[in-house]
Design a protein around this motif. Structure first.
Motif, mmCIF file in Angstrom:
data_model
loop_
_atom_site.group_PDB
_atom_site.id
_atom_site.type_symbol
_atom_site.label_atom_id
_atom_site.label_comp_id
_atom_site.label_asym_id
_atom_site.label_seq_id
_atom_site.Cartn_x
_atom_site.Cartn_y
_atom_site.Cartn_z
ATOM 1 N N LEU A 82 -5.926 -2.057 5.617
ATOM 2 C CA LEU A 82 -5.254 -1.214 6.249
ATOM 3 C C LEU A 82 -3.981 -0.494 5.911
ATOM 4 C CD1 LEU A 82 -6.037 -3.151 9.567
ATOM 5 C CD2 LEU A 82 -7.475 -1.678 8.622
ATOM 6 N N SER A 83 -4.214 -0.082 4.569
ATOM 7 C CA SER A 83 -3.171 0.641 3.735
ATOM 8 C C SER A 83 -3.236 2.020 3.593
ATOM 9 C CB SER A 83 -3.143 -0.132 2.526
ATOM 10 O OG SER A 83 -3.375 -1.697 2.647
ATOM 11 N N ASP A 84 -2.139 2.734 3.743
ATOM 12 C CA ASP A 84 -2.075 4.305 3.385
ATOM 13 C C ASP A 84 -2.335 4.321 2.152
ATOM 14 O OD1 ASP A 84 -1.645 4.759 6.151
ATOM 15 O OD2 ASP A 84 0.640 4.709 5.773
ATOM 16 N N ASN A 85 -1.857 3.420 0.965
ATOM 17 C CA ASN A 85 -2.177 3.707 -0.275
ATOM 18 C C ASN A 85 -3.416 3.161 -0.925
ATOM 19 O OD1 ASN A 85 -1.422 1.086 -0.149
ATOM 20 N ND2 ASN A 85 0.096 1.044 -1.721
ATOM 21 N N LEU A 86 -4.447 2.807 0.010
ATOM 22 C CA LEU A 86 -5.653 2.327 -0.572
ATOM 23 C C LEU A 86 -6.409 3.090 -1.403
ATOM 24 C CD1 LEU A 86 -7.518 -0.176 0.663
ATOM 25 C CD2 LEU A 86 -8.631 1.298 2.184
ATOM 26 N N ALA A 87 -6.989 2.434 -2.347
ATOM 27 C CA ALA A 87 -7.448 3.291 -3.654
ATOM 28 C C ALA A 87 -8.689 3.969 -2.899
ATOM 29 C CB ALA A 87 -7.963 2.385 -4.647
ATOM 30 N N GLY B 141 -2.799 -5.783 4.800
ATOM 31 C CA GLY B 141 -2.521 -4.259 4.243
ATOM 32 C C GLY B 141 -1.563 -3.614 4.949
ATOM 33 N N LEU B 142 -1.000 -4.245 5.767
ATOM 34 C CA LEU B 142 0.210 -3.371 6.716
ATOM 35 C C LEU B 142 1.287 -3.433 6.030
ATOM 36 C CD1 LEU B 142 -0.829 -4.602 10.277
ATOM 37 C CD2 LEU B 142 -1.395 -2.661 9.391
ATOM 38 N N LEU B 143 1.421 -4.404 5.165
ATOM 39 C CA LEU B 143 2.674 -4.369 4.333
ATOM 40 C C LEU B 143 2.499 -4.477 2.711
ATOM 41 C CD1 LEU B 143 5.055 -7.099 6.000
ATOM 42 C CD2 LEU B 143 5.541 -4.651 6.042
ATOM 43 N N ASP B 144 3.297 -3.837 1.893
ATOM 44 C CA ASP B 144 2.994 -3.547 0.606
ATOM 45 C C ASP B 144 3.612 -4.849 -0.038
ATOM 46 O OD1 ASP B 144 2.069 -1.656 -1.950
ATOM 47 O OD2 ASP B 144 4.196 -2.635 -2.138
ATOM 48 N N PRO B 145 3.361 -5.636 -0.995
ATOM 49 C CA PRO B 145 4.003 -6.816 -1.231
ATOM 50 C C PRO B 145 4.994 -6.388 -2.416
ATOM 51 C CG PRO B 145 1.641 -6.704 -2.348
ATOM 52 C CD PRO B 145 1.638 -5.645 -1.412
ATOM 53 N N LEU B 146 4.899 -5.285 -2.936
ATOM 54 C CA LEU B 146 6.223 -4.686 -3.636
ATOM 55 C C LEU B 146 7.332 -4.318 -2.951
ATOM 56 C CD1 LEU B 146 7.297 -4.622 -6.833
ATOM 57 C CD2 LEU B 146 6.583 -2.326 -7.084
ATOM 58 N N VAL B 147 6.918 -3.662 -1.825
ATOM 59 C CA VAL B 147 7.929 -3.353 -0.848
ATOM 60 C C VAL B 147 8.706 -4.477 -0.259
ATOM 61 C CG1 VAL B 147 8.440 -2.105 1.449
ATOM 62 C CG2 VAL B 147 6.839 -1.011 -0.342
ATOM 63 N N VAL B 148 7.848 -5.456 -0.049
ATOM 64 C CA VAL B 148 8.520 -6.794 0.569
ATOM 65 C C VAL B 148 9.534 -7.412 -0.633
ATOM 66 C CG1 VAL B 148 8.189 -8.978 1.384
ATOM 67 C CG2 VAL B 148 6.494 -7.152 2.147
#
Ligand SMILES: Cc1cc2nc3c(=O)[nH]c(=O)nc-3n(C[C@H](O)[C@H](O)[C@H](O)COP(=O)(O)OP(=O)(O)OC[C@H]3O[C@@H](n4cnc5c(N)ncnc54)[C@H](O)[C@@H]3O)c2cc1C
Ligand code: SF4
Length: 516
Positions: free
Chosen positions: A16-21, A279-286
């Motif tokens: 559930l990620s906006d940046n999904l491939a 996928g609601l949070l991006d690990p690099l953003v965290v």
């Protein structure tokens, strides 16, 4: 919607990620996104009800978000009369209805699904493109390259490379603060007076409430309850949870990260793994959020580094191990453990207060923190020699953040040593003394943590020495097991015999279903 579809883009429940491939070059005019709630995915193990609510509600909110952007979404609900209840079946049905030129999907996180999808192109008779999941900080091939030629895959070295690669907590001449690891300052025993700020609540909206009712109706016999569901279910809510953690709890995360308190299962932990894994949070953003909090002087370096290591280090590392060693990893049982999982892993009916609390928290919240998972539930399973297949399945069922790629290496590798030392150089085996030092459980237990033999003796003590004695030969060549092995050698033979009889008697009574 039935004509002119160029690409059918399948989005899975944990994507559930906006940046999904698979959504990268989406053309709203010509493409259709397919999302499907299917029984197969809810029941291949009987997942905790709160976990199913989280995934299905997250999916419904994500579909709404796409629609609001003008994207065409074909969404099958669980109770749709036409639902075939498998991802393959729903994709096939969508292909028949929409006649796309090709199907695009981001690689699934589990071996089971990836193997199934490998045959889709032939089955469907059109191109099925399975794209790399780029939401991780280390790709599967990248990890393979890192692992190649190394005799031991130690997390610490992987973590340092990831810090360098992504420029996280780095200064010109090396790691921030001059050290890679601040563990020596972490993991203290928490004094009674400290009151952690509670995590923010996310009361269920109408969509989540509808899903909760559906889950109770369809999966009523699954573990846990939907009652009290309070996980974030959208990217916006997840971002609020992250901000709250960074401003309210991160500063003290490191100090108390290994402590367990009966009245508070969360303490200073992040509660972010279900959101990251969905996928609601991006690990690099965290990681950047934690780093920024340190750079602005809001949290100490030991807290930021300790937290970032979990995500940039451990989370990426266990995924690498999973894909490096599957499918064989799922069958590893290096210590030959075969005992049945006792009923109290479901009911919490045990006189061992640490286990009763850990299972109780797990059943209530679909959450327990790392040390409850590793040093209570996992440690007991290791010492008692519980069958890794059953333990593995238990962990996959009970936690809201459990997906095989992250659950299995943590369970088979870290907790059970069933991989024979791929993940760790020695088993995480501990007696009651560790649990007593790192929790307030023992004071309210029916057992006495100071005793090893006798009717009130803490079961972890005899089980610990029985475990060391049982595997002494295997561990003889392991320098990190030198200390317990030498202590075992010093034990008088009559004492060792009494300890092992105590362990055998306990396990017999447990196997007979007595209250232990
Ligand atoms: C036996 C066992 C089973 C586990 N099963 C899972 C699982 O199914 N899913 C899961 O996400 N984590 C699992 N973990 C790792 C860890 O316990 C959870 O990620 C953590 O408890 C989640 O809570 P938190 O977000 O409050 O984490 P925090 O303690 O606040 O840690 C921050 C973040 O670091 C990451 N992290 C920390 N440790 C690990 C680790 N060992 N592996 C992967 N990520 C890690 C998580 O994303 C977590 O959100 C397991 C650990 C053990 C010992
Ligand atoms: S005394 Fe033993 S069984 Fe009881 S809480 Fe402590 S470690 Fe657990």
């Amino acid at each position: 919607m039935t004509e002119g579809t160029d690409t059918l883009r399948l989005v899975l429940g944990d994507q559930l990620s906006d940046n999904l491939a698979a959504l990268d070059d989406l053309d709203p005019a010509r493409d259709v996104v397919l999302m499907a709630e299917v029984r197969d995915e809810c029941t291949y193990v009987r997942h905790h009800k709160k976990k199913i609510v989280l995934v299905l509600s997250g999916m419904r909110h994500f579909a709404d978000r796409l629609r609001a952007r003008g994207v065409r979404v074909r969404y099958t609900t669980l109770d749709d009369a036409e639902n075939t209840h498998s991802l393959r079946g729903e994709t096939e049905r969508a292909i028949e209805a929409l006649r796309p030129r090709r199907v695009v999907v981001t690689a699934p996180g589990e071996w089971r699904l990836q193997t199934d999808m490998a045959g889709w192109q032939q089955r469907f008779g059109l191109p099925v493109e399975i794209l790399d999941d780029t939401r991780f900080l280390c790709g599967i091939r990248q990890f393979r390259a890192w692992a190649a030629g190394r005799s031991a895959l130690r997390m610490e070295f992987f973590y340092r490379d990831m810090r360098r690669l992504h420029g996280v907590l780095m200064e010109e001449d090396g790691p921030a603060g001059g050290r890679w690891n601040f563990d020596a300052e972490n993991r203290k025993r928490m004094p009674g007076g400290i009151v952690p700020p509670p995590p923010p609540a996310f009361p269920p909206d109408a969509t989540t409430q509808a899903v909760m009712a559906l889950v109770e109706e369809w999966f009523g016999e699954h573990f846990g309850s939907t009652e009290g569901f309070g996980f974030p279910v959208t990217g916006e809510e997840a971002a609020l949870a992250l901000d709250h953690f960074a401003s309210e709890r991160l500063a003290e995360f490191g100090d108390w990260q290994d402590f367990m308190r009966a009245a508070d299962p969360v303490l200073f932990h992040a509660l972010l793994s279900p959101l990251l894994n969905l996928g609601l949070l991006d690990p690099l953003v965290v990681c950047r959020t934690a780093e920024e909090a340190w750079r602005r002087g809001l949290v100490p370096l030991n807290a930021a580094e300790g937290f970032i290591r979990q995500i940039l280090g451990w989370r990426e590392y266990v995924r690498g191990i999973y894909w490096l060693h599957m499918p064989g990893y799922a069958h590893r049982n290096a210590l030959g453990a075969t005992r049945q999982l006792p009923w109290f892993y479901w009911s919490a009916e045990t006189r061992m207060h640490c286990l009763a609390r850990t299972v109780g928290d797990t059943r209530g919240n679909a959450y327990a923190h790392h040390i409850q998972r590793l040093m209570v539930a996992g440690n007991f399973a290791l010492l008692a020699g519980l069958d890794p297949d059953q333990v593995d399945e238990w962990y996959l069922i009970v936690y809201a953040d459990a997906y095989q790629w992250v659950e299995m290496p943590n369970v088979r590798g870290m907790a059970l040593f069933a991989d024979g030392g791929v993940m760790g150089s020695k088993p995480y085996a501990a007696s009651g003394a560790y649990i007593n030092r790192m929790s307030d459980y023992c004071g309210r237990c029916a057992y006495d943590v100071k005793q090893t033999v006798g009717p009130r003796a803490c079961p972890f003590n005899a089980l610990y020495w029985d475990f060391i004695a049982r595997h002494a030969e295997r561990f003889a060549a392991n320098p990190r097991m030198g200390m317990p092995l030498r202590a075992l050698e010093r034990m008088a033979p009559e004492r060792l015999q009494a300890v092992r009889e105590q362990a055998a008697d306990f396990l017999d009574r447990m196997d007979r279903g007595e209250l232990v």
